[in-house]
Design a protein around this motif. Structure first.
Motif, PDB file in Angstrom:
ATOM      1  N   PRO A  74       3.699  -0.152 -11.344  1.00 21.86           N
ATOM      2  CA  PRO A  74       3.652  -0.674  -9.971  1.00 21.86           C
ATOM      3  C   PRO A  74       3.191   0.383  -8.952  1.00 21.86           C
ATOM      4  O   PRO A  74       2.475   0.057  -8.004  1.00 21.86           O
ATOM      5  CB  PRO A  74       5.102  -1.083  -9.705  1.00 21.86           C
ATOM      6  N   TYR A  75       3.597   1.626  -9.163  1.00 24.82           N
ATOM      7  CA  TYR A  75       3.226   2.679  -8.205  1.00 24.82           C
ATOM      8  C   TYR A  75       1.736   2.996  -8.294  1.00 24.82           C
ATOM      9  O   TYR A  75       1.087   3.298  -7.297  1.00 24.82           O
ATOM     10  CB  TYR A  75       4.087   3.926  -8.432  1.00 24.82           C
ATOM     11  N   ARG A  78      -0.180   0.289  -6.463  1.00 24.67           N
ATOM     12  CA  ARG A  78      -0.184   0.403  -4.991  1.00 24.67           C
ATOM     13  C   ARG A  78      -1.336   1.278  -4.510  1.00 24.67           C
ATOM     14  O   ARG A  78      -1.667   1.287  -3.335  1.00 24.67           O
ATOM     15  CB  ARG A  78       1.143   0.990  -4.504  1.00 24.67           C
ATOM     16  N   PHE A 101       3.662  -9.272   3.119  1.00 28.22           N
ATOM     17  CA  PHE A 101       4.329  -9.401   1.823  1.00 28.22           C
ATOM     18  C   PHE A 101       4.061  -8.190   0.917  1.00 28.22           C
ATOM     19  O   PHE A 101       4.968  -7.654   0.282  1.00 28.22           O
ATOM     20  CB  PHE A 101       3.834 -10.692   1.153  1.00 28.22           C
ATOM     21  N   ALA A 102       2.790  -7.752   0.921  1.00 26.93           N
ATOM     22  CA  ALA A 102       2.419  -6.603   0.085  1.00 26.93           C
ATOM     23  C   ALA A 102       3.177  -5.351   0.524  1.00 26.93           C
ATOM     24  O   ALA A 102       3.545  -4.520  -0.303  1.00 26.93           O
ATOM     25  CB  ALA A 102       0.916  -6.364   0.162  1.00 26.93           C
ATOM     26  N   GLU A 104       6.127  -5.444   2.153  1.00 23.61           N
ATOM     27  CA  GLU A 104       7.561  -5.678   1.905  1.00 23.61           C
ATOM     28  C   GLU A 104       7.958  -5.279   0.486  1.00 23.61           C
ATOM     29  O   GLU A 104       8.965  -4.620   0.292  1.00 23.61           O
ATOM     30  CB  GLU A 104       7.894  -7.166   2.084  1.00 23.61           C
ATOM     31  N   VAL A 105       7.142  -5.713  -0.477  1.00 20.30           N
ATOM     32  CA  VAL A 105       7.545  -5.468  -1.873  1.00 20.30           C
ATOM     33  C   VAL A 105       7.585  -3.977  -2.185  1.00 20.30           C
ATOM     34  O   VAL A 105       8.280  -3.557  -3.104  1.00 20.30           O
ATOM     35  CB  VAL A 105       6.646  -6.184  -2.911  1.00 20.30           C
ATOM     36  N   SER A 106       6.845  -3.187  -1.408  1.00 24.13           N
ATOM     37  CA  SER A 106       6.915  -1.752  -1.700  1.00 24.13           C
ATOM     38  C   SER A 106       7.888  -1.033  -0.754  1.00 24.13           C
ATOM     39  O   SER A 106       7.887   0.182  -0.669  1.00 24.13           O
ATOM     40  CB  SER A 106       5.519  -1.134  -1.661  1.00 24.13           C
ATOM     41  N   GLY A 107       8.726  -1.824  -0.065  1.00 24.61           N
ATOM     42  CA  GLY A 107       9.860  -1.244   0.649  1.00 24.61           C
ATOM     43  C   GLY A 107       9.560  -0.715   2.040  1.00 24.61           C
ATOM     44  O   GLY A 107      10.332   0.075   2.565  1.00 24.61           O
ATOM     45  N   HIS A 108       8.441  -1.143   2.662  1.00 26.60           N
ATOM     46  CA  HIS A 108       8.177  -0.677   4.030  1.00 26.60           C
ATOM     47  C   HIS A 108       9.112  -1.335   5.027  1.00 26.60           C
ATOM     48  O   HIS A 108       9.503  -2.487   4.854  1.00 26.60           O
ATOM     49  CB  HIS A 108       6.718  -0.979   4.417  1.00 26.60           C
ATOM     50  N   HIS A 153      -1.662  -1.168   1.289  1.00 27.27           N
ATOM     51  CA  HIS A 153      -1.138   0.128   0.837  1.00 27.27           C
ATOM     52  C   HIS A 153      -2.106   1.274   1.111  1.00 27.27           C
ATOM     53  O   HIS A 153      -1.915   2.361   0.603  1.00 27.27           O
ATOM     54  CB  HIS A 153      -0.853   0.096  -0.666  1.00 27.27           C
TER      55      HIS A 153
ATOM     56  N   ASP B   3      16.556   1.183  -2.020  1.00 26.50           N
ATOM     57  CA  ASP B   3      17.205   1.419  -0.737  1.00 26.50           C
ATOM     58  C   ASP B   3      17.791   0.103  -0.242  1.00 26.50           C
ATOM     59  O   ASP B   3      17.546  -0.961  -0.811  1.00 26.50           O
ATOM     60  CB  ASP B   3      16.195   2.005   0.253  1.00 26.50           C
ATOM     61  N   LEU B   5      17.213  -1.722   2.296  1.00 25.42           N
ATOM     62  CA  LEU B   5      16.248  -2.714   2.774  1.00 25.42           C
ATOM     63  C   LEU B   5      15.709  -3.545   1.608  1.00 25.42           C
ATOM     64  O   LEU B   5      15.605  -4.767   1.679  1.00 25.42           O
ATOM     65  CB  LEU B   5      15.101  -2.012   3.498  1.00 25.42           C
ATOM     66  N   THR B   6      15.382  -2.843   0.509  1.00 22.64           N
ATOM     67  CA  THR B   6      14.851  -3.529  -0.665  1.00 22.64           C
ATOM     68  C   THR B   6      15.909  -4.459  -1.251  1.00 22.64           C
ATOM     69  O   THR B   6      15.610  -5.601  -1.616  1.00 22.64           O
ATOM     70  CB  THR B   6      14.406  -2.499  -1.716  1.00 22.64           C
ATOM     71  N   ARG B   9      16.110  -7.494   0.794  1.00 20.96           N
ATOM     72  CA  ARG B   9      14.990  -8.421   0.560  1.00 20.96           C
ATOM     73  C   ARG B   9      15.156  -9.170  -0.754  1.00 20.96           C
ATOM     74  O   ARG B   9      14.852 -10.355  -0.850  1.00 20.96           O
ATOM     75  CB  ARG B   9      13.663  -7.654   0.570  1.00 20.96           C
ATOM     76  N   VAL B 217       0.379  -6.676  -6.029  1.00 24.74           N
ATOM     77  CA  VAL B 217       0.494  -5.763  -4.901  1.00 24.74           C
ATOM     78  C   VAL B 217       1.485  -4.625  -5.172  1.00 24.74           C
ATOM     79  O   VAL B 217       1.869  -3.905  -4.266  1.00 24.74           O
ATOM     80  CB  VAL B 217       0.877  -6.503  -3.593  1.00 24.74           C
ATOM     81  N   GLY B 218       1.895  -4.508  -6.427  1.00 27.22           N
ATOM     82  CA  GLY B 218       2.652  -3.315  -6.804  1.00 27.22           C
ATOM     83  C   GLY B 218       4.160  -3.420  -6.639  1.00 27.22           C
ATOM     84  O   GLY B 218       4.816  -2.404  -6.409  1.00 27.22           O
ATOM     85  N   ALA B 219       4.714  -4.652  -6.799  1.00 21.99           N
ATOM     86  CA  ALA B 219       6.176  -4.765  -6.778  1.00 21.99           C
ATOM     87  C   ALA B 219       6.730  -4.202  -8.080  1.00 21.99           C
ATOM     88  O   ALA B 219       6.134  -4.400  -9.136  1.00 21.99           O
ATOM     89  CB  ALA B 219       6.583  -6.228  -6.634  1.00 21.99           C
ATOM     90  N   THR B 220       7.851  -3.508  -7.989  1.00 18.62           N
ATOM     91  CA  THR B 220       8.442  -2.969  -9.215  1.00 18.62           C
ATOM     92  C   THR B 220       9.062  -4.115 -10.010  1.00 18.62           C
ATOM     93  O   THR B 220       9.323  -5.187  -9.476  1.00 18.62           O
ATOM     94  CB  THR B 220       9.544  -1.936  -8.905  1.00 18.62           C
ATOM     95  N   TYR B 223      12.186  -5.509  -8.626  1.00 16.25           N
ATOM     96  CA  TYR B 223      11.973  -6.248  -7.387  1.00 16.25           C
ATOM     97  C   TYR B 223      11.577  -7.689  -7.728  1.00 16.25           C
ATOM     98  O   TYR B 223      11.944  -8.627  -7.038  1.00 16.25           O
ATOM     99  CB  TYR B 223      10.876  -5.583  -6.561  1.00 16.25           C
TER     100      TYR B 223
END
Lengths: 225, 308
Positions: A74-75, A78, A101-102, A104-108, A153, B3, B5-6, B9, B217-220, B223
């Motif tokens: 995933p990293y 991104r 959404f993009a 959000e999923v990476s924690g922004h 990203h 974290d 926030l995650t 969500r 989009v790179g969600a783990t 997640y």
């Protein structure tokens, strides 16, 4: 930036890619052309780690993708923006929310998202449509939103797999112009397509693939198939 | 790993998914509720049976009646000898005078009985020793020991109410309830696992597009998986709330009505989760069972159908 070293990929007994040797430099705009089933999508999937090479290596900035752990993929993703022919927007979310959404999923954080998304929408020229849902936009606009999402990203690499496949000429030209603009801003762009007129218009590096092999490499190429 | 926030969500998405597929969620929650209700009823019935056994056991004792004129010292010696036996839990000595006094007190209203007693020159009541044992199966052995022991010549009668048959019946019923109930619980647990498995699988299919985009989009991995697990946890929580309400209502009804029937006094607490005997253990126990079932089944579905 990206190097394919003697890459071979099988799907069952079918050889999808054979002995691909290719290097893509930072900041390049490269078109990968070929008929459907030539192996263009497979080539892109090897870069995102969705598929793994059976032989040879795929390197991004000297990192062998085969050695990246599944949990770390995933990293990697991104750092790579992806755009597809079928666009893949969430139908129940607005243009703004699709891009957000993009992030959000990476924690922004929310305030960062509120700040960044309008900038990205402005870059693709669709800030005025931020509250519109995908079904309220034209095909070209939808694809530009998808490109905006892939930029969320701030990736170093943008890969577009037949991004104009479902679009008419005008919309296709808009999308292509946007890709060129993004490239000009410093992002490496890989465009996989079989749309000859687009490729001929760009006049940039062209790799032609046929039957899983690179058959032609031109620095300022044209579509020859 | 995440974290706050995650996590927020992930939890939010889980709630949204539960609500969006409300009919699927309701079905999964209902099956979970049925499983928990069966489990609770099993526990209550088992608790009542154990409570009844205890009540009956408490009433069993060996009564030793002494011949009139037996010296008090002899009886006291007998009592202290008995106390030394490991299987004996309590020994109560009632002298002939005390027995008479108690008898008179009981029949204080009945002049006829009191007059008849006055007619007698001697105390007609014998001195008695009541013996209690820890285990119900020790009574016959204790009674036998007294009858054939060294104090034989002083004893007029050894009496013990053999409630063993009744107790054994209760014991058998209790075992039957546990075995039958466990089978039911097992069957419904499997049904619950299958239903939740299917529900989560359907949710995964419903959200296939979203999952694909998340991956893109790179969600783990967690997640992507998290909301499905939250969703299945919600089945557990809602089912536990419903079951707890039902069970607590049932228990309070049983406490007031059946308890007096069983014990004769209406006192004591119904041991819902024998041997803990506290209904406050019920809710955490139910929740734990529900969570184990739902997380297990949702993980199965995720492993099988959610390709990361």
């Amino acid at each position: 930036m990206i190097r394919f070293e003697n890459v071979i990929k099988y799907f069952g007994n079918t050889k999808a890619l054979s002995a691909i040797d290719l290097e893509i430099k930072h900041g390049e705009f490269i078109s990968i052309v070929g008929l459907s089933g030539a192996g263009k999508s497979t080539l892109l999937k090897l870069v995102t780690g969705e598929e793994r090479a059976d032989e040879g290596r795929v390197l991004i900035d000297d990192i062998d993708i085969a050695k990246v752990k599944v949990s770390d993929l995933p990293y990697l993703r991104r750092k790579i923006g992806m755009v597809f022919q079928d666009i893949k927007l969430l139908p129940k979310r607005t243009a703004f929310e699709n891009v957000a959404f993009a992030m959000e999923v990476s924690g922004h954080k929310r305030d960062r998202i509120e700040k960044e998304v309008p900038k990205i929408l402005e870059l693709v020229g669709l800030l005025h449509k931020k509250h519109n849902f995908p079904n309220e936009m034209s095909g070209g606009e939808r694809q530009r939103i998808a490109i905006a999402r892939s930029l969320a990203h701030r990736p170093a690499l943008l890969m577009a797999d037949e991004p104009t496949g479902n679009l008419d000429e005008v919309n296709a030209a808009e999308v292509l112009d946007l890709l060129l603009k993004i490239n000009k801003l410093g992002t490496t762009v890989i465009l996989a397509t079989h749309a000859s007129d687009l490729v001929n218009k760009i006049k940039k590096r062209v790799i032609t693939i046929e039957g899983g092999r690179v058959v032609l490499e031109q620095e300022r190429g044209r579509y020859k198939l | 790993m995440f974290d706050s926030l995650t996590i927020f969500r992930i939890v939010k998405t889980g709630f949204v998914n539960y609500w969006r597929n409300i009919w699927l969620s309701a079905a999964a929650t209902m099956v979970m509720t049925i499983t928990l209700v069966i489990f609770s009823i099993l526990a209550i019935v088992f608790g009542i049976t154990q409570f009844s056994i205890n009540q009956v056991t408490d009433r069993v004792d060996v009564s030793v009646y002494f011949k009139p004129g037996t010296a008090e010292g002899v009886i006291e010696q007998f009592a202290s000898d008995l106390k030394k036996k490991p299987e004996v839990s309590a020994v109560t000595y009632t002298s002939a005078e005390d027995a008479l006094a108690a008898f008179k007190a009981t029949h204080a209203q009945d002049q006829l009985i009191l007059d008849s007693l006055d007619e007698l020159s001697d105390n007609p009541l014998p001195a008695t020793v009541q013996v209690k044992a820890d285990k119900i199966e020790d009574y016959p052995h204790i009674a036998e020991g007294i009858q054939n022991g060294g104090y034989k010549e002083h004893i007029s009668k050894v009496n013990f109410e053999d409630n063993r048959l009744l107790i054994e019946r209760f014991g058998k019923a209790s075992k039957l309830i546990v075995v039958g109930g466990s089978v039911l619980v097992a069957i419904f647990s499997i049904i619950a696992i299958l239903v939740i498995f299917n529900t989560i699988t359907l949710t995964i299919y419903n959200r296939k597009e979203e999952v694909e985009i998340m991956r893109l989009v790179g969600a783990t991995n967690w997640y992507i998986r998290g909301p499905f697990i939250i969703e299945s946890l919600l089945y557990s929580v809602v089912a536990t709330i419903i079951t707890s309400a039902l069970v607590l209502a049932l228990v309070s009804k049983l406490q007031s009505s059946s308890l007096s029937y069983i014990s004769g006094t209406g006192e004591g607490n119904l041991p819902l989760f024998y041997p803990y005997g506290q209904w406050t253990y019920t809710i955490p126990a139910l929740l734990l069972i529900a969570i184990l079932l739902s997380v297990a089944s949702s993980m199965l579905a995720i492993r099988k159908y959610l390709k990361i």
